[in-house]
Design an enzyme around this catalytic site. Structure first.
Site, PDB file in Angstrom:
ATOM      1  N   ASP A  79       0.810  -1.219   0.000  1.00 46.55           N
ATOM      2  CA  ASP A  79       0.000   0.000   0.000  1.00 46.55           C
ATOM      3  C   ASP A  79       0.842   1.266   0.000  1.00 46.55           C
ATOM      4  O   ASP A  79       0.331   2.363  -0.243  1.00 46.55           O
ATOM      5  CB  ASP A  79      -0.881   0.029   1.262  1.00 46.55           C
TER       6      ASP A  79
HETATM    7  C1  BGC Z   1       0.486   1.225   6.426  1.00 50.41           C
HETATM    8  C2  BGC Z   1       0.184   0.016   5.587  1.00 50.41           C
HETATM    9  C3  BGC Z   1      -1.286  -0.139   5.428  1.00 50.41           C
HETATM   10  C4  BGC Z   1      -1.955   1.146   4.976  1.00 50.41           C
HETATM   11  C5  BGC Z   1      -3.444   0.952   5.011  1.00 50.41           C
HETATM   12  C6  BGC Z   1      -0.206   2.436   5.874  1.00 50.41           C
HETATM   13  O1  BGC Z   1       0.044   3.533   6.690  1.00 50.41           O
HETATM   14  O2  BGC Z   1       1.888   1.414   6.477  1.00 50.41           O
HETATM   15  O3  BGC Z   1       0.756  -1.132   6.201  1.00 50.41           O
HETATM   16  O4  BGC Z   1      -1.539  -1.141   4.483  1.00 50.41           O
HETATM   17  O5  BGC Z   1      -1.593   2.212   5.793  1.00 50.41           O
HETATM   18  O6  BGC Z   1      -4.159   2.009   4.531  1.00 50.41           O
HETATM   19  C1  NOJ Z   2      -1.372  -3.769   5.611  1.00 46.51           C
HETATM   20  C2  NOJ Z   2      -2.603  -3.886   4.763  1.00 46.51           C
HETATM   21  O1  NOJ Z   2      -3.692  -4.294   5.547  1.00 46.51           O
HETATM   22  C3  NOJ Z   2      -2.366  -4.847   3.622  1.00 46.51           C
HETATM   23  O2  NOJ Z   2      -3.495  -4.905   2.804  1.00 46.51           O
HETATM   24  C4  NOJ Z   2      -1.145  -4.439   2.849  1.00 46.51           C
HETATM   25  O3  NOJ Z   2      -0.952  -5.385   1.819  1.00 46.51           O
HETATM   26  C5  NOJ Z   2       0.065  -4.356   3.729  1.00 46.51           C
HETATM   27  N1  NOJ Z   2      -0.199  -3.475   4.829  1.00 46.51           N
HETATM   28  C6  NOJ Z   2       1.308  -3.875   2.985  1.00 46.51           C
HETATM   29  O4  NOJ Z   2       1.250  -2.521   2.698  1.00 46.51           O
END
Ligand code: BGC
Ligand code: NOJ
Length: 815
Positions: A487
């Site tokens: 993400d």
């Molecule tokens: C986090 C990710 C997460 C995302 C969700 C980010 O701030 O680092 O792990 O998937 O937010 O929106």
């Molecule tokens: C947490 C999110 O829930 C997941 O969907 C995502 O793939 C990982 N972070 C990596 O960014």
């Protein structure tokens, strides 16, 4: 250093000191009413949606940690001394403190001044209420006169409003107290048809419902005025902050035990039967009263608890293994499976790290979580699949999240995470392989929840695949959109505004930035859809999907290969990411994992080379980091990934979700020692001895362990709600132990450490029970030479489904 120990027999983790490095939590509830509970009784409860139907308050990121909970106070009438038997909030010096976190329940026990108290907290299966059963025992040799106080703080339902809109909230709070039961009915007078209740099995000496009266001005939860003086105020909340507190007086002879039961619950009334008598403003309690009476009874509590234990025995009984490694056994048999169920129930909503107001159900997250729980609750997986599919766009794209209460896509986060649709195919494939229920493919599901837009689920899957095919970039690789699995790799974002969301801002609609990761994912999904098409007799379609997959496979090898590993992406300007050409972020874990999983490069040595690069460049003692070198500063063209200090989260943290992909990759190429070595590095039970460093619970996976670039290398964060749960379960059970559901049966294809000689497993699959023993006399890692079912040799290592109810003995020889 440890703060407790595992009790595998009882499927519990036993915490023996209350001051754990972080609150170590557990979950209550299995259907609709849920709660989180810490080892010192902190936490909160909600009905279905942690934001919109929050029953009780919790103070996130508070000092001391973890305030707001299911609190009790004991007060000795003779001395006036009082304490909380769960340590918080009074933090009194307790003797023999013990918290047992089990499957859907927690029990906290302690002793102080010769008075023992043990409280069992759980939610009966299929009920919208929680029980606290407290047993107080007088171990003194004289009579003890005690007061027992309960205490919760009600949330005014919407947890976000509750924390922000004080000009309104301080005037809306309402309660009723009837027959000793406290009813919380804020906003019931208008549009809500739900209320909460808090009841006690004993006659009351008093009660409180106004928090500030119960506590007293400027008092904290460690010294409520009512407890200090030994008498409730019988306060009725009008506005401000409604709470619930019962006061019970107990006189205990030496050796005597007294049981007190509290019930906290949620109830709804039909809109036209909200009040009793009709026309009044009094809650209609007709349906709720019998329920309260029932669960205040000791025998009912006992049988409800037994039912909960049976519920879990049944779920966990679907796969049980006995291997030479206790950490494997414990995680597979108990905790990893349990965590998978928790991710099913919670998605990413409520934990110590997820506030319950932030995130809905992720499209990608929910589809992936399925892989970990589908064997335990296939019917509910079916429902989940159809819910997710119904939020999909006609283009095949997806809202990144949807709300559990409405099941509608969530506009606040939007869409355009171009990997999302492919995960639906993987989730459905897992469901079909587990159950053989191809009827789900004909189930109609809407697009964007629009009535009239329905099409069969199969078409949703076709559109998912097409979504990627219609969005290819200059190299023929899939366009990344806002982001892919990562993400935080935001290649079209270019954000320079502080605080702006990287997830929703897209300044540049480029059409250039591509993802090698989605390329690998597509190859995997195309093969899955081809197999599904075959099941439906569409061999022509299957051929097309395989051809699409093969083409993408070739593209990945051509434009996604860097010489020693798979590249990560191409950015907005078409420049490569995850390559030797880069100064930082030269190699990323995700494409190495997903490409090998998809079979790319397995035949020409690329897979092995990529995994060797992972070993030499990314692996470290606490797990495998996400990329190297970490980004030392913010890159506007890369987005959130570079917003994190080096070693944390997506910037070179050990992002545990991705580690199992490498374990699976190693298993695919037959390196059992390497696969297990990685498995052990992040296995929480195997890290129990370093709890003071790890800090999170030793019984569940965290999302992240700080990577080698971080000053706190080895420290875990974001425990519980992570795709890590499902993927580790898949890696260990399906690829390392090698018990894999396939469309045509159960595949047994282990990849084990050389030194293992055997292991055993019981697997229930499509109604039959398989008692499997695997022996490995020759010290190989992989390669099944013989399989027999009930003494009869079969061809190959795929066991055709046995008749429902059958119990078969499967003997597997490797060598
Ligand atoms: C986090 C990710 C997460 C995302 C969700 C980010 O701030 O680092 O792990 O998937 O937010 O929106
Ligand atoms: C947490 C999110 O829930 C997941 O969907 C995502 O793939 C990982 N972070 C990596 O960014």
């Amino acid at each position: 250093m440890r703060y407790g120990h595992f009790d595998d027999e009882r499927r519990e983790y036993v915490i023996t000191r209350p001051d754990t490095p972080l609150p170590w939590i557990n979950y209550l509830g299995s259907e609709a009413y849920f709660g989180i509970i810490s080892n010192t009784a902190g936490g909160y409860s909600f009905y279905r949606d942690a934001r919109l139907r929050r029953l009780t308050r919790y103070r996130y990121n508070n000092t001391p940690f973890d305030l707001g909970g299911r609190y009790l106070y004991l007060r000795d009438s003779a001395s006036g001394d009082f304490w909380s038997p769960s340590w918080q909030p009074t933090q009194s010096e307790l003797e023999d403190y013990e918290c047992r976190h089990g499957m859907g329940y927690s029990a906290i026990a302690s002793r102080l001044g010769g008075i023992e108290a043990e409280t069992l907290y759980f939610v009966p299966v299929e009920e919208n209420l929680e029980i606290w059963r407290t047993r107080v025992t007088n171990k003194r040799d004289s009579e003890a006169k005690l007061s027992l106080f309960s205490a919760i703080e009600f949330c005014l339902w919407d947890a976000w409003e509750d924390q922000t809109n004080f000009q309104r909230n301080f005037s809306t709070g309402q309660v009723e107290v009837e027959d000793g039961v406290i009813y919380h009915k804020t906003e019931y007078r208008e549009r809500r048809d739900h209320f909460a209740y808090f009841a006690c099995s004993e006659p009351l000496a008093g009660f409180d419902t106004q928090r500030d009266t119960f506590l007293g001005a400027y008092h904290g939860w460690d010294s409520p005025a009512a407890v200090e003086r030994g008498k409730s105020f019988d306060s009725i909340a009008h506005g401000w902050a409604p709470c619930g507190s019962h006061h019970v007086e107990l006189t205990l002879a030496p050796g005597e035990t007294k049981e007190v039961v509290f019930v906290l619950g949620y109830s709804e009334n039909p809109v036209d039967a909200k009040f009793d008598p009709p026309g009044s403003q009094t809650i209609n309690k007709k349906t709720v009263k019998p329920l309260i009476e029932r669960y205040l009874r000791s025998d009912e509590v006992e049988s409800a608890f037994q039912q909960l234990r049976d519920y879990w025995s049944e779920l966990l009984g679907i796969l049980q293994v006995s291997t030479p490694d206790e950490h494997t056994n414990r995680m597979v048999n108990i905790w990893n499976a349990y965590q998978c169920m928790v991710t099913f129930n919670m998605s990413r909503s409520a934990s110590f790290f997820e506030s319950g107001i932030g995130r809905g159900m992720g499209f990608r997250d929910s589809a992936q979580d399925l892989l970990g729980f589908v064997h335990m609750v296939p019917e509910r997986a079916r429902e989940r699949i159809l819910d997710i599919a119904a939020t999909q766009f006609p283009s095949g794209g997806a809202y990144h999240q949807y709300q559990p209460l409405t099941k509608r896509g969530n506009d606040a986060v939007g869409s355009g995470f171009n990997d999302d649709p492919a995960w639906l195919i993987l989730g459905v494939a897992a469901y079909l392989k587990e159950t053989g229920d191809i009827s789900i493919l004909d189930e109609e599901a809407t697009y964007d929840n629009e009535p009239g837009s329905e099409s069969p689920l199969y078409e949703h899957l076709q559109r998912s695949l097409r979504y990627t095919l219609h969005r290819l970039g200059p190299h023929g690789l899939p366009l990344i959109g806002r982001a892919d699995w990562n993400d935080c790799l935001n290649l079209n974002c270019f954000s320079t505004t502080p605080g702006e969301s990287f997830q929703t801002t897209e300044n540049k609609e480029g059409g250039v930035a591509e993802s090698v990761f989605i390329g690998g994912l597509f190859v995997l999904a195309a093969e899955e859809l081809a197999q599904i098409a075959e099941r439906r007799g569409h061999t022509d379609e299957a051929e097309t999907y395989r051809a699409d997959g093969a083409k993408m496979d070739a593209t990945v090898r051509e434009h996604g290969w860097d010489g020693d590993w798979f590249r990560r992406a191409y950015d907005y300007f078409g420049a490569v990411i995850g390559s030797k050409e880069n100064e930082e972020g030269q190699i990323f874990i995700e494409p190495q994992g997903i490409c090998v999983l998809a079979g790319i490069g397995v035949d020409d040595g690329k897979a092995e080379k990529a995994l060797d690069s992972v070993a030499s460049k990314l692996a470290c003692e606490h797990g495998i980091v996400l990329q190297q070198p970490a980004y030392s500063h913010y890159y506007v063209n890369l987005g959130e990934i570079s917003s994190y200090p080096p070693g944390y989260k997506e910037n070179a943290g050990i992002f545990c979700h991705t580690n199992p992909w490498i374990m699976i990759g190693e298993a695919i190429i037959g390196r059992g020692d390497e696969a297990f070595d990685y498995y052990r590095r992040i296995n929480p039970s195997a890290r129990e001895d370093i709890s003071e460093l790890h800090r999170c619970e030793p019984y569940v996976y965290p999302q992240m362990i700080a990577g080698k670039d971080a000053p706190t290398f080895g420290e875990a964060k974001n425990s519980w709600l992570s795709g890590t749960a499902a993927w580790n379960f898949v890696a260990i059970s399906q690829w390392l132990l090698g018990l894999r559901a396939e469309h045509d049966g159960l595949r047994v294809d282990p990849c084990l450490p050389k030194e293992w000689e055997s292991y055993e497993a019981t697997r229930k699959f499509r109604g039959a029970t398989y008692r499997i023993s695997v022996s490995k006399p020759k010290g190989v890692c992989k390669g099944v030479t013989q399989v027999s079912v009930d003494g009869k040799k079969i061809e190959g290592n795929l066991i055709a489904p046995q008749p429902a109810g059958a119990e078969v003995v499967v003997e597997v020889t490797m060598g």
